[in-house]
Motif scaffolding. Sequence first.
Motif, short mmCIF file in Angstrom:
data_model
loop_
_atom_site.label_atom_id
_atom_site.label_comp_id
_atom_site.label_asym_id
_atom_site.label_seq_id
_atom_site.Cartn_x
_atom_site.Cartn_y
_atom_site.Cartn_z
N ASN A 122 0.94 -1.35 -0.12
CA ASN A 122 -0.06 0.15 -0.11
C ASN A 122 0.80 1.07 0.01
O ASN A 122 1.42 1.50 0.93
N LEU A 123 0.63 2.20 -0.97
CA LEU A 123 1.60 3.14 -1.21
C LEU A 123 0.96 4.68 -0.90
O LEU A 123 1.62 5.52 -0.37
N ILE A 124 -0.42 4.70 -1.16
CA ILE A 124 -1.16 5.91 -1.08
C ILE A 124 -1.77 6.31 0.26
O ILE A 124 -1.18 7.08 0.88
N ASP A 125 -2.45 5.25 0.67
CA ASP A 125 -3.08 5.33 2.11
C ASP A 125 -2.48 4.80 3.08
O ASP A 125 -2.41 3.47 3.23
N THR A 126 -1.41 5.37 3.55
CA THR A 126 -0.45 4.92 4.64
C THR A 126 -0.60 5.66 6.12
O THR A 126 -0.79 6.87 6.02
N VAL A 127 -0.10 5.03 7.08
CA VAL A 127 -0.04 5.48 8.41
C VAL A 127 0.99 6.65 8.57
O VAL A 127 0.73 7.81 8.97
N ALA A 128 1.93 6.44 7.73
CA ALA A 128 3.11 7.37 7.86
C ALA A 128 2.77 8.67 6.94
O ALA A 128 3.26 9.82 7.61
N ALA A 129 2.11 8.68 6.02
CA ALA A 129 1.49 9.95 5.42
C ALA A 129 0.67 10.50 6.15
O ALA A 129 0.40 11.91 6.02
N ARG A 130 -0.06 9.68 6.86
CA ARG A 130 -1.60 10.20 7.72
C ARG A 130 -1.13 11.18 8.93
O ARG A 130 -1.08 12.31 9.30
N ARG A 131 0.23 10.53 9.62
CA ARG A 131 0.39 11.00 11.06
C ARG A 131 1.80 11.68 11.02
O ARG A 131 2.17 12.10 11.71
N GLY A 132 2.81 11.18 9.87
CA GLY A 132 3.99 11.63 9.94
C GLY A 132 4.95 10.69 10.56
O GLY A 132 4.57 9.82 11.11
N ILE A 133 6.38 11.17 10.06
CA ILE A 133 7.19 10.09 10.83
C ILE A 133 8.09 10.84 11.85
O ILE A 133 8.32 12.00 11.56
N ALA A 134 8.83 10.12 12.62
CA ALA A 134 9.72 10.59 13.69
C ALA A 134 11.14 10.26 13.11
O ALA A 134 11.17 9.00 12.82
N VAL A 135 12.04 11.05 13.15
CA VAL A 135 13.41 10.58 12.74
C VAL A 135 14.48 11.01 13.79
O VAL A 135 14.10 11.90 14.76
N ILE A 136 15.38 10.30 13.87
CA ILE A 136 16.56 10.63 14.53
C ILE A 136 17.85 11.00 13.83
O ILE A 136 17.93 10.52 12.73
N SER A 137 18.68 11.77 14.47
CA SER A 137 19.98 11.78 13.43
C SER A 137 21.10 10.86 13.99
O SER A 137 21.32 10.52 15.02
N ILE A 138 21.93 10.58 13.02
CA ILE A 138 23.00 9.57 13.03
C ILE A 138 24.26 10.16 12.30
O ILE A 138 24.05 11.04 11.25
N ASP A 139 25.50 9.87 12.60
CA ASP A 139 26.72 10.10 11.79
C ASP A 139 26.67 9.27 10.42
O ASP A 139 26.19 8.35 10.48
N ASP A 140 26.95 10.23 9.16
CA ASP A 140 26.86 9.64 8.00
C ASP A 140 28.38 8.93 7.69
O ASP A 140 29.27 9.73 7.45
N ILE A 141 28.56 7.63 7.70
CA ILE A 141 29.73 7.15 7.81
C ILE A 141 30.09 6.38 6.52
O ILE A 141 30.74 5.54 6.15
N ARG A 142 29.15 6.56 5.47
CA ARG A 142 29.25 5.66 4.32
C ARG A 142 30.27 6.21 3.25
O ARG A 142 30.92 7.25 3.52
N TRP A 143 30.41 5.51 2.40
CA TRP A 143 31.23 5.72 1.17
C TRP A 143 31.18 7.08 0.48
O TRP A 143 29.89 7.52 0.52
N GLY A 144 32.01 7.62 -0.24
CA GLY A 144 31.79 8.93 -0.84
C GLY A 144 31.11 9.23 -2.05
O GLY A 144 30.66 10.10 -2.65
N ARG A 145 30.63 7.96 -2.67
CA ARG A 145 29.99 7.87 -4.11
C ARG A 145 28.37 7.37 -3.84
O ARG A 145 28.06 6.64 -4.29
N ARG A 146 27.80 8.37 -3.19
CA ARG A 146 26.40 7.97 -2.65
C ARG A 146 25.51 8.19 -3.90
O ARG A 146 24.17 7.93 -3.65
N ASP A 147 26.09 8.95 -4.89
CA ASP A 147 25.17 9.18 -6.16
C ASP A 147 24.95 7.94 -6.79
O ASP A 147 24.10 7.93 -7.90
N ILE A 148 25.72 6.91 -6.69
CA ILE A 148 25.71 5.70 -7.38
C ILE A 148 24.70 4.91 -6.59
O ILE A 148 24.90 4.49 -5.31
N LYS A 149 23.74 4.41 -7.20
CA LYS A 149 22.74 3.38 -6.51
C LYS A 149 23.31 2.09 -6.25
O LYS A 149 22.50 1.24 -6.82
N THR A 150 24.06 1.83 -5.53
CA THR A 150 24.72 0.34 -5.32
C THR A 150 23.97 -0.50 -4.15
O THR A 150 23.08 0.31 -3.59
N VAL A 151 24.32 -1.46 -4.35
CA VAL A 151 23.61 -2.62 -3.42
C VAL A 151 24.34 -2.34 -1.96
O VAL A 151 24.08 -3.50 -1.34
#
Length: 285
Positions: A122-151
């Motif tokens: 279900n993509l259109i009628d979702t709880v997240a869309a109706r209520r919104g989501i809560a996020v936390i912040s974390i350090d970004d320690i990924r490799w430098g080429r995040r523009d490539i959609k790798t696995v």
Amino acid sequence: MSRTVYVNGDYLPEADAKVSVFDRGFLMADGVYEVTSVLGGKLIDFPGHAARLRRSLKELDLTSPVSEDALLDIHRELVRRNGVVEGMVYLQITRGAADRDFVFPDPATTTPTIVLFTQAKNLIDTVAARRGIAVISIDDIRWGRRDIKTVQLLYPSMGKMMAKAAGADDAWMVEDGVVTEGTSNNAYIVKDGKIVTRNLGNEILHGITRGAVLQFAREAQMEVEERPFTLEEAKAADEAFVTSASTFVTPVVSIDGVALGDGTPGPVARRLREIYIDESQKAAL
């Protein structure tokens, strides 16, 4: 009912689908992927996903084993065979199976692996869309080429687990004091009616939904600024949201426990979600 999946030219029951243990996607995360949404049995933003796939393949010196036209046909056939009305089609292309070695195998003798499968969701009628989501912040320690959609998705998976452990829904990654993106989405804030999101570069994924949403926002005479923003800016924003192929436009209502606005989905995010779904359905293939 078992799904039908596509593996290297064959449509198979999912229980019969096999990939070699020597596949470099399994051994080296040497591959790329795309996820295309399905609404009303049709594909959303497929040309954009196909274009980004071409770019990702080129950046890793990979070649698609099928043409773009054939890829569209495979997507449509999987949607048809699995009766998907609303959900997603996942595509993965790896460098193929070869003896384990850090050096790339000879492309003349190693055929890339291609796998596609569907997920009803279900993509259109979702709880997240109706209520919104809560996020936390974390350090970004990924490799430098995040523009490539790798696995290479281990750290984003870890980020989602960090969010879950903290009682939140997702995480925004922070590098050098500024927000890069969510674990599987692009991040936005809204202040005084202005939409702010990270500008494109190697630091973030060039989201297909992102591009469409920003286009629709500008067409609706909304002000858009593409630049880095700090975590402090985000916490002081009037509202925030994320975009991705599987979540469209989803409001963010709190960051690190700090409520945004009145703690409910904001008007900009709600309106953009409506516009995106409406316009995308009109252009679906």
